[in-house]
Design an enzyme around this catalytic site. Structure first.
Site, PDB file in Angstrom:
ATOM      1  N   CYS A  22      44.898  39.799  56.394  1.00 53.44           N
ATOM      2  CA  CYS A  22      44.420  39.023  55.250  1.00 53.44           C
ATOM      3  C   CYS A  22      44.317  37.545  55.608  1.00 53.44           C
ATOM      4  O   CYS A  22      43.443  36.832  55.095  1.00 53.44           O
ATOM      5  CB  CYS A  22      45.330  39.221  54.051  1.00 53.44           C
ATOM      6  SG  CYS A  22      47.063  38.820  54.371  1.00 53.44           S
TER       7      CYS A  22
ATOM      8  N   HIS B 277      50.924  37.533  51.117  1.00 53.48           N
ATOM      9  CA  HIS B 277      49.521  37.933  51.203  1.00 53.48           C
ATOM     10  C   HIS B 277      48.658  36.690  51.034  1.00 53.48           C
ATOM     11  O   HIS B 277      48.993  35.773  50.276  1.00 53.48           O
ATOM     12  CB  HIS B 277      49.212  38.955  50.101  1.00 53.48           C
ATOM     13  CG  HIS B 277      47.769  39.367  50.050  1.00 53.48           C
ATOM     14  ND1 HIS B 277      47.174  40.091  51.060  1.00 53.48           N
ATOM     15  CD2 HIS B 277      46.807  39.158  49.119  1.00 53.48           C
ATOM     16  CE1 HIS B 277      45.908  40.309  50.739  1.00 53.48           C
ATOM     17  NE2 HIS B 277      45.673  39.746  49.578  1.00 53.48           N
TER      18      HIS B 277
END
Length: 1324
Positions: A50, A305
């Site tokens: 990510c 994330h």
């Protein structure tokens, strides 16, 4: 830099298994979904990439970088086809970046793959599964590109776009010699800790000077001795694109661990860098930069994330907000067929919903997750979301953990809609986006921002960026571009602009191939199998349909397109059969143990098979809709046949009973009465026992009381395979005495209590109704009406029910109605119209249940005209509601009636527990398109004062307000609605008066409050004003009336019980007096707000010369909170909400507090007493730092005391404690001072405006105690409360049988960090 910043625990995964992570790339071989409504493409996450996806999207939306890369042709970079040739110099990384950018621009797919790009980096599957720091990746990727582009025309691409210089200067105070050193940068690293925002950080770096003096002198080369000097830094050269890396991750040297700074850090959408540059003679436009990308990190320092907010400079995407129409009913199979399985919140809810009690041990939850999706939590989710228990704790608004965290369940009011705080997973499925007015999105001046979260792309508004200033999810990298950089008009909304021809041809060919494959896949996916059962090939016996010859000849398989309509299916069947006499009716049928049963008749030839929810493999019965083989067929779920095992005694020819049981299967309709068993086996009377399990157990038999013999098999909870025992009631020698004991009572939890609240005449006040979780609420209501002996109303209800049913079908069906007592009729005598009624004079006589009355024709009874049935009156006596206009409402523990339950719900769907209480109340339950709302007048709602209303969910707020005012008997238009929040207080106002209640997410059971006062217009604030006058020598303003001893008992005053003779009570709650409301524009200044407040009638009591003699505070927790400074600052810049309240404090003289000033309440300790003098305001200038030494010097000067003879401490009112501020006497260098080791703005002091500082004069008192008597009392109460809470938790553990662990689980040692690298070939 940080290496493996987000390491994962792979100790439970074998090397062989973990090595299979490479298989994640096979997902790229699947047929990708087309682009969404934004027309932008995301990037698939390979497991831990990510951070890479966020940076690649930022570079892709930097048009100058993208086009500079596209300008390099195959003659310079080579060709990917030659990459395996030994002598070919193919620059793979730039080529793969070109190809990826072309796919993001032109390829019609929801998300692109970075598998080829990471292969060019030389990464293995382990590297793709491991997360790294995006700031480190930014530098390494730029270095790899520079190396790859050596010898090409793009060799200076990175320097041209991102390179800047800083000059560090040291100026000698003696000879004025300047020594300077120049530094290059590609990105600027700025501090977050103890800094309010980007501007503050840049000011500290490039404006403030570091002075070398005292013990820290500078050696000047010109003077050749130690001298005083000043060191500073300036930006010498600014690049076109400026990148800021925020230092959110720090290391705590005391705890020896990393931590993340989550404090508020503001950054502007446009910034002027002129104050920070060496040369400032150019025009301001040369220094203006616009924000266009924000990379966001969600999580902590060991897990998280990344996603990115990006400004679409070229308007390539469709910036339209659409409503999310996702179905709130989550089905696990649906999740597995879609990519929603990537959202752990959705999948965990689905797993818990499949549990009967929604309660499961946490360990079993992980096992069920592994069983359902084929992968463990640690392998799929832990890297991004942390351990399972921690994830459940973070979502406490959805999951309820037990006290020892061993079991978990779903909260009752949980629904699958989002929550604002889980947006990093898959919140787009749960959040409804507000739609913009038509045409607004097409304005060139309107910035187009998108949230790109791996594969998902969603439009956002510019104001959403403010949400990333602070918290666990906050900004981590900022990207700015020069405001003077203008894009050519031909690049606007043109994704093909400057893309090389060979890439255009490749993407066009790929799109054609995708289109063909999707068409083939679409055709395959939309065909399903139907099983046609032809009516002439079946006959009806033993309660169900059976084939005449064989199942093979009676059933035909048909492959059909589910996008076609029901009329098309009917026409296709006509063509297959070639001939068919009469009407053709298609009904959904299912196989049950008794045979084939017909359920639902399909109507609406214009509807597609998808719309009428026909499933793959559905059984369709083709018939005339009335009879099969001359026998009328019962249809519907109500009369579903049940195959039961009936045990009855065998009899001899002399009809003497033998001690032997015969077990014979028998079929009964589920809506037939239990007593019909006697008729079926020609037994006059007896006792019936039922066993609801499939095997006969010793203690599983339940006796059916005689009064329950009229209940249906469904009401008794019998299902296929259940057993029934018929026993002679006069037989004292029971057939079960050898097997076990009789159970003569109904199971205690298989009932509901229904109270009569209809105000109808009844012999009973409440009754117990036996039921199961699958019992329909309508059946319970009708049974309650019967058992409460409201039969007159029930008969009328049945008559109208029949009339409606017959009117809808247009047929005359013979039936009879059993009644007790006369029918109220508004029609001529029933005999004139062919209606016959049969009176049941005895309570013991059997009456048919409401359902199925018209299924069995009775000889000698004439059919009823539907018109006649409709003319029978259903009106109850005056003042009493009829049983038809009734509903069931749950009663909570406090006796409050809750929202009515719809008749078509089962108890499980209505979330009703066995043994709960229901009220049979007047009025109908809301339909699926209606809302049942409570409402009350005013914000002080007392229990039982709420009123009720049923409205359509599409009604507007304005119309709903009118209806509520009319029902309340109120008039006027100076009212507005507020929704009651979870604290049972007035929440945010419903400002959008034209919005529908459904759009505002209102649900049945919500409470709205009618608040007097009209809402301010858009752009205006309605601010409540309070008067605050603390005690002290500097606060001696008097009103015209002497209010020294006044006690305001009204609701408009918040008051503390402090007295002037008790100095120890100086820290008690302050007293605020309500003055009135001020309606003012958000563009007005703080001074204008004060001026308007002075015009309030209540303000006339006070003698205030001008607004400059007023100090403004925001009210927080009923006391002054944040200080509002800057007299001429607009209210909009303070970000005041609709519920903000302001208190005004009088001043003796005007004050002008700057941004570096802190206002403190100081109190001197009284010698020999555990008490303090009245508070005195002290203004502390923090321009030289928030240090303890600076504060001590300011306090000592203020009180004219030697600094070494005072001790100071901050008061913590919530803990009743004083936190001493130490004296920093040790010698420290200037460099250490820059680290702000004793910063009072940070932990543990968190010093701010309005804090209380206690001062102790060591000349008269020399002890370490700062506390007062009131503090001792407060701490003692807190200990008692904590002890009581601990005892209740221990008692809860004992009741649940849990044993607390005495030792804590040792922390798992973390693995070694892995560095991030990109392998590049040599092109020199």
């Amino acid at each position: 830099m940080f290496g493996d910043l987000f390491e994962e625990d792979y100790s439970s995964v074998s090397n062989d298994h973990y090595g299979k992570g490479r298989k994640l790339k096979t997902k790229a071989l699947e047929l990708p979904a087309p682009r969404g409504f934004t027309n932008l493409s995301g990037i698939r996450n390979q497991g831990g990439t990510c951070y890479l996806n966020s940076l690649l999207q930022t570079l892709h939306f930097t048009p100058e970088f993208r086009e500079a890369l596209f300008s390099l042709g195959p003659e310079e970079l080579g060709s990917l086809e030659d990459k395996d040739k030994p002598d070919a110099k193919v620059r793979i990384i730039p080529l793969q970046l070109q190809r990826l950018f072309a796919q993001l621009l032109l390829l019609d797919q929801e998300a692109a793959s970075t598998a080829d790009l990471t292969d060019s980096f030389g990464w293995t599957s382990d590297e793709e599964m491991r997360q790294h720091d995006v700031q480190e990746l930014n530098r390494i990727l730029f270095s790899a590109l520079e190396t790859s582009l050596v010898g090409t025309s793009g060799h200076d691409l990175i320097n041209r776009l991102y390179h800047g210089t800083i000059v560090n200067q040291i100026v000698c105070k003696e000879c004025k010699n300047v020594s300077e050193k120049q530094e290059d940068f590609l990105d600027l690293t700025v501090a977050v800790r103890n800094v309010s925002g980007l501007g503050d950080a840049l000011w500290n770096m490039y404006v403030e000077e570091e002075v070398f003096d005292s013990d820290n002198l500078y050696h000047c080369g010109t003077c050749d001795r130690l001298v005083k000097a000043a060191k500073s830094a300036k930006l010498r050269k600014l690049p076109p694109f400026l990148t800021f890396s925020l230092l959110r991750f720090n290391f705590d040297f005391v705890k020896c661990e990393r931590y993340k700074e989550t404090s508020c850090y503001m950054f502007p959408l446009r910034i002027n860098l002129k104050p920070f540059c060496e040369q400032s003679e150019l025009d301001d436009l040369e220094y203006m930069y616009d924000l266009f990308s924000v990379i966001i990190h969600k999580g902590g320092c060991y897990g998280g994330h990344y996603h990115v907010y990006i400004k679409d400079v070229d308007h390539l995407g469709n910036w339209q907000f659409q409503e999310d129409k996702s179905n709130p009913d989550v089905n696990l199979e649906d999740l597995q067929n879609e990519e929603e399985i990537d959202d752990p919140l959705m999948i965990l809810k689905a797993v818990l919903l499949q549990e009967e009690s929604n309660l499961i041990p946490v360990d079993q939850l992980g096992q069920k997750l592994l069983k359902k999706i084929g992968i463990s939590w640690n392998k799929k989710y832990r890297k991004q979301y942390g351990p399972l228990r921690k994830f459940l704790q973070l979502h406490s608004q959805i999951f309820l953990l037990s006290s020892d965290e061993s079991t978990v369940s779903l909260l009752k009011d949980c629904s699958l809609q989002a929550e604002s705080d889980i947006r990093g997973n898959d919140p787009q499925l749960l959040k409804t986006l507000t739609s913009e007015p038509p045409g607004l999105n097409d304005r060139p001046s309107c910035p187009h921002w998108f949230d790109i979260n791996d594969s998902r792309v969603q439009p956002i508004k510019e104001k959403d960026i403010e949400q990333q200033f602070q918290g666990k999810e906050s900004a981590y990298m900022l990207f700015y571009r020069k405001s003077q950089l203008q894009r050519p008009p031909e690049a606007r909304a043109n994704p093909r602009y400057r893309v090389p021809c060979h890439l255009l041809n490749e993407m066009d060919a790929a799109n054609i191939e995708l289109h063909v494959k999707r068409a083939e896949c679409d055709s395959t996916n939309n065909n399903f199998e139907l099983h046609l059962h032809l009516g002439p090939h079946y006959h009806f016996f033993n309660g169900a349909l059976h084939p005449v010859v064989s199942q093979t000849e009676s059933m035909w398989d048909l492959t059909f397109d589910k996008r076609k309509t029901l009329g098309d299916l009917r026409q296709s069947i006509f063509q297959l059969l070639e001939f068919w006499e009469g009407d053709m009716v298609l009904s959904v049928a299912k196989f049950v143990p008794a045979g084939l049963h017909v359920y639902q008749t399909l109507d609406g030839d214009h509807l597609t098979l998808c719309e009428i929810e026909i499933a793959d493999g559905e059984d369709i019965f083709v018939w005339n809709g009335v009879e099969v083989g001359g026998i009328q067929i019962p249809a519907g779920s109500d009369c579903e046949p049940l195959l039961l095992n009936v045990l009855h005694p065998a009899t001899s020819n002399e009809e003497e009973e033998c001690q032997q049981l015969i077990d014979s299967p028998h079929v009964f309709p589920s809506n037939a009465e239990i007593g019909s068993v006697f008729t079926a086996f020609a037994i006059p009377d007896g006792v019936i026992l039922v066993n609801k399990t499939e095997s006969v157990g010793e203690e599983s038999w339940t006796t059916i009381p005689k009064e329950d013999l009229k209940k249906t098999f469904r009401e008794q909870g019998l299902r296929n395979g259940s057993s029934i025992l018929i026993q002679d009631s006069n037989d004292g020698n029971s057939l079960l005495t050898k097997q076990g004991k009789w159970i003569t009572s109904v199971n205690e939890i298989d009932w509901l209590q229904v109270k009569n609240l209809c105000q109808l005449d009844s012999e009973e006040e409440q009754v117990k109704i036996s039921a199961t979780l699958n019992t329909v609420v309508f059946d319970i209501r009708i049974k309650a009406v019967k058992e409460l002996k409201l039969m007159k109303e029930l008969a009328v209800l049945a008559l109208r029910f029949c009339a409606r049913a017959f009117s809808s079908c247009g047929k005359r069906v013979p039936f009879f109605i059993a009644v007790r007592g006369p029918l109220t009729t508004a029609a001529p005598p029933a005999a004139e119209h062919g209606l016959q009624t049969r009176r049941l004079s005895s309570c013991g006589s059997r009456a048919q249940s409401l359902r199925g009355m018209w299924d069995l024709p009775r000889p000698g009874l004439e059919p009823v005209s539907p018109a006649l049935a409709g003319r029978f009156s259903t009106t109850a006596p005056p003042g009493k509601p009829s049983a038809e206009d009734s509903c069931l409402r749950p009663i909570d523990r406090n006796g409050k009636l809750l929202c009515p339950v719809p008749d078509n719900y089962t108890l499980k769907e209505a979330e009703l527990k066995m043994g709960s209480s229901l009220g049979l109340c007047p009025g109908k339950a809301p339909t699926s398109s209606q809302l049942f709302l409570f409402f009350a007048v005013g914000s002080d709602v007392q229990p039982g004062t709420e009123m009720e209303i049923i409205v359509e969910e599409t009604i507007s707020v304005r119309d709903c307000l009118k209806v509520m005012l009319e029902k309340s008997g109120l008039s006027g238009d100076a009212w507005h609605l507020r929704k009651m929040d979870w604290c049972y207080e007035a929440g945010e106002a419903l400002c959008e008066e034209d919005a529908a209640l459904k759009e505002l997410m209102l649900c049945s059971g919500d409470t709205l409050l009618l608040i007097e006062g009209k809402l301010p217009p858009l752009g205006f604030l309605k601010v409540p004003i309070w008067w605050y006058q603390p005690r002290g020598p500097l606060h001696c303003w008097k009103s015209h009336q002497d209010q020294t001893d006044c006690t305001f008992s009204q609701g408009g005053v918040w008051r503390a019980d402090s007295i002037q003779d008790a100095p120890s009570d100086a820290h008690a709650e302050v007293s605020l007096r309500y003055l009135g409301d001020v309606e003012i524009s958000e563009d007005a200044t703080l001074g204008e707000l004060k001026s308007q407040a002075m015009t309030l009638p209540s303000f006339s009591e006070f003698s205030i010369p001008s607004p400059a003699f007023l100090r403004a505070w925001m009210v927080e927790s009923k006391r002054p909170g944040r200080l509002l400074r800057a007299h001429y600052q607009q209210l909009r810049e303070y970000k005041l909400g609709q519920r903000t309240e302001i208190c005004l404090e009088p001043l003796q003289k005007e004050e002008n507090l700057g941004p570096q000033h802190v206002l403190l309440r100081t109190q001197m300790r009284l010698p020999g007493k555990r008490a303090y003098a009245l508070p005195v305001d002290l203004v502390w200038d923090t321009a030289r730092g928030w240090t303890a030494g600076s504060l001590r010097h300011r306090v000592a000067d203020f009180y004219s005391l030697p600094v070494e003879k005072i001790e100071i401490a901050k008061y913590l009112p919530e803990k009743f404690e004083w936190l001493p501020v130490p004296s920093w006497n040790q010698q420290i260098t200037k460099r250490k001072k820059k680290k702000k080791q004793d910063n009072l703005q940070g932990a543990p002091y968190h010093l701010k405006d309005g804090d209380t500082i206690g001062i102790k004069n060591l000349l008269v008192e020399d002890d370490d105690d700062f506390s007062t008597v009131r503090d001792d009392i407060g701490r003692e109460k807190q200990k008692e409360f904590a002890l009581g809470k601990k005892k209740s938790q221990e008692a809860l553990r004992v009741r649940s049988g849990d044993v607390p662990s005495g030792a804590e689980t040792p922390a798992r040692p973390r693995g070694p960090e892995a560095s991030l690298s990109i392998h590049v070939g040599s092109f020199r």
